[in-house]
Scaffold this active site. Structure first.
Site, mmCIF file in Angstrom:
data_model
loop_
_atom_site.group_PDB
_atom_site.id
_atom_site.type_symbol
_atom_site.label_atom_id
_atom_site.label_comp_id
_atom_site.label_asym_id
_atom_site.label_seq_id
_atom_site.Cartn_x
_atom_site.Cartn_y
_atom_site.Cartn_z
ATOM 1 N N ARG A 115 0.812 -1.211 0.000
ATOM 2 C CA ARG A 115 0.000 0.000 0.000
ATOM 3 C C ARG A 115 0.851 1.267 0.000
ATOM 4 O O ARG A 115 0.566 2.213 -0.723
ATOM 5 C CB ARG A 115 -0.949 -0.008 1.210
ATOM 6 C CG ARG A 115 -1.813 1.229 1.387
ATOM 7 C CD ARG A 115 -2.386 1.779 0.089
ATOM 8 N NE ARG A 115 -3.057 0.781 -0.728
ATOM 9 C CZ ARG A 115 -3.261 0.922 -2.033
ATOM 10 N NH1 ARG A 115 -2.844 2.003 -2.668
ATOM 11 N NH2 ARG A 115 -3.878 -0.026 -2.707
ATOM 12 N N LYS A 150 2.454 25.276 -3.656
ATOM 13 C CA LYS A 150 1.213 24.659 -3.194
ATOM 14 C C LYS A 150 1.348 23.140 -3.284
ATOM 15 O O LYS A 150 0.745 22.464 -4.110
ATOM 16 C CB LYS A 150 0.034 25.153 -4.024
ATOM 17 C CG LYS A 150 -0.236 26.645 -3.850
ATOM 18 C CD LYS A 150 -1.358 27.116 -4.753
ATOM 19 C CE LYS A 150 -1.588 28.613 -4.587
ATOM 20 N NZ LYS A 150 -2.646 29.126 -5.494
ATOM 21 N N LYS A 182 4.137 39.661 -2.618
ATOM 22 C CA LYS A 182 2.715 39.554 -2.889
ATOM 23 C C LYS A 182 1.977 40.753 -2.287
ATOM 24 O O LYS A 182 2.574 41.619 -1.646
ATOM 25 C CB LYS A 182 2.176 38.245 -2.318
ATOM 26 C CG LYS A 182 2.706 36.994 -3.013
ATOM 27 C CD LYS A 182 2.220 35.736 -2.323
ATOM 28 C CE LYS A 182 2.522 34.490 -3.130
ATOM 29 N NZ LYS A 182 1.585 34.322 -4.261
ATOM 30 N N GLU A 212 4.272 40.007 -7.592
ATOM 31 C CA GLU A 212 2.972 39.563 -8.080
ATOM 32 C C GLU A 212 2.072 40.779 -8.284
ATOM 33 O O GLU A 212 1.957 41.631 -7.399
ATOM 34 C CB GLU A 212 2.330 38.608 -7.077
ATOM 35 C CG GLU A 212 0.950 38.121 -7.489
ATOM 36 C CD GLU A 212 0.319 37.248 -6.422
ATOM 37 O OE1 GLU A 212 0.555 36.029 -6.444
ATOM 38 O OE2 GLU A 212 -0.385 37.798 -5.552
ATOM 39 N N ASP A 233 -1.219 37.699 -12.022
ATOM 40 C CA ASP A 233 -2.148 36.823 -11.304
ATOM 41 C C ASP A 233 -3.585 36.984 -11.796
ATOM 42 O O ASP A 233 -4.168 38.075 -11.720
ATOM 43 C CB ASP A 233 -2.075 37.118 -9.804
ATOM 44 C CG ASP A 233 -2.897 36.142 -8.983
ATOM 45 O OD1 ASP A 233 -2.874 34.940 -9.282
ATOM 46 O OD2 ASP A 233 -3.570 36.597 -8.042
#
Length: 293
Positions: A115, A150, A182, A212, A233
């Site tokens: 597994r 991510k 950001k 960004e 973005d």
């Protein structure tokens, strides 16, 4: 089952394998999680200790193979007497029925490792397959597909490896290898100018700085500050095309937002340099691979 499809691989289908020292902690942790406190109660009770078996890792759907070395390590850590013989390599295009490898050794040990080995192999092959679908759709357009941060906790190096196997490229690996400014950074710094100035003052000469933006006026401001990389973005296609015109080759432009194999060709056609996709790591469907007699 014929494995002729192994002759067709992606241009970068054999990136350098990850060192065992990076992979083994994740595999050991997964095995320990599965074994719990008492080991494999089912196999220990049912399968004779001296029984040997030869099984096959087989693809049950089309995709791209990634993570075979990780799966092999799961078997070997459970029992060094298990022999894994690869018939394909990472980057091979799979069809239903493709035999990936044979597994020979103590049957009880093989079942105990099964597994965890399949979890890694199916997941990483899923990442490579999702990447390949998009990479195939934009091949020849002069734009590269990149992943993001991510990633699933603990699996970043493995997932980014699978992206490379599938024909993509890697964005930064972590917070420590590049600066990406950001909206929240800008808000807390007080302005884009202040954020960029502080970043430049703190960054070493080897550290890239990217900003960004989600509007063209922000792009103009970033370009006026001499920023070399800009992340566009969630811009629509007309805005992306205008961004490329405004940029005029001054900075590397990276587009993100709503990217899949259907939308990527039109995004690539706008003239951006990179297309960033987060879901190919955090939400890629598992590729169905089984262990069969």
């Amino acid at each position: 089952m014929s494995n002729k499809q192994d002759t067709e691989t992606f241009p970068n289908a054999r990136p350098v394998a990850l060192p065992r020292v990076l992979v083994e902690p994740q595999v050991r942790a997964a095995l320990l999680e599965d074994l719990g406190r008492a080991g494999d109660l089912t196999s220990d009770a049912i399968v004779p200790a001296d029984l040997r078996s030869t099984l096959r890792l087989t693809a049950r759907q089309a995709g791209v193979l990634a993570g075979l070395d990780v799966a092999r390590l799961a078997f070997e850590l459970i029992d060094p007497a298990i022999a894994v013989t690869p018939l394909l390599h990472d980057g091979a295009r799979l069809v239903p029925g493709s035999v990936i490898a044979t597994i020979d050794g103590p049957a009880r040990s093989i079942l105990t490792a099964e597994r965890v080995a399949l979890n890694f192999l199916g997941h990483l092959s899923g990442v490579a397959s999702a990447t390949a679908q998009i990479a195939d759709s934009i091949r020849g357009q002069g734009v590269r597909l990149t992943c993001t941060r991510k990633t699933l906790p603990g699996l970043r190096a493995l997932q980014k490896y699978a992206v490379r196997v599938g024909g993509g490229s890697n964005h930064r690996f972590g917070l420590d290898d590049a600066i990406l400014i950001k909206d929240n950074h800008i808000a807390l710094a007080g302005s884009l100018e202040a954020a960029v100035a502080r970043a430049r003052a703190a960054a070493g000469h080897m550290v890239q700085i990217e900003v960004e933006v989600d509007a063209l006026d922000q792009l103009r401001a970033a370009l006026d500050l001499g920023v070399g990389l800009v992340l566009l973005d969630n811009m629509d296609l007309p805005t992306l095309r205008e961004a490329v015109r405004i940029n005029a080759g001054r900075a590397v432009l990276e587009a993100s937002g709503r990217v899949n194999a259907e939308t990527a060709p039109a995004i690539a056609a706008t003239g951006v340099d990179l297309i960033a996709v987060g879901w190919i790591t955090h939400s890629a469907p598992v590729l169905d691979i089984g262990l069969d007699a």
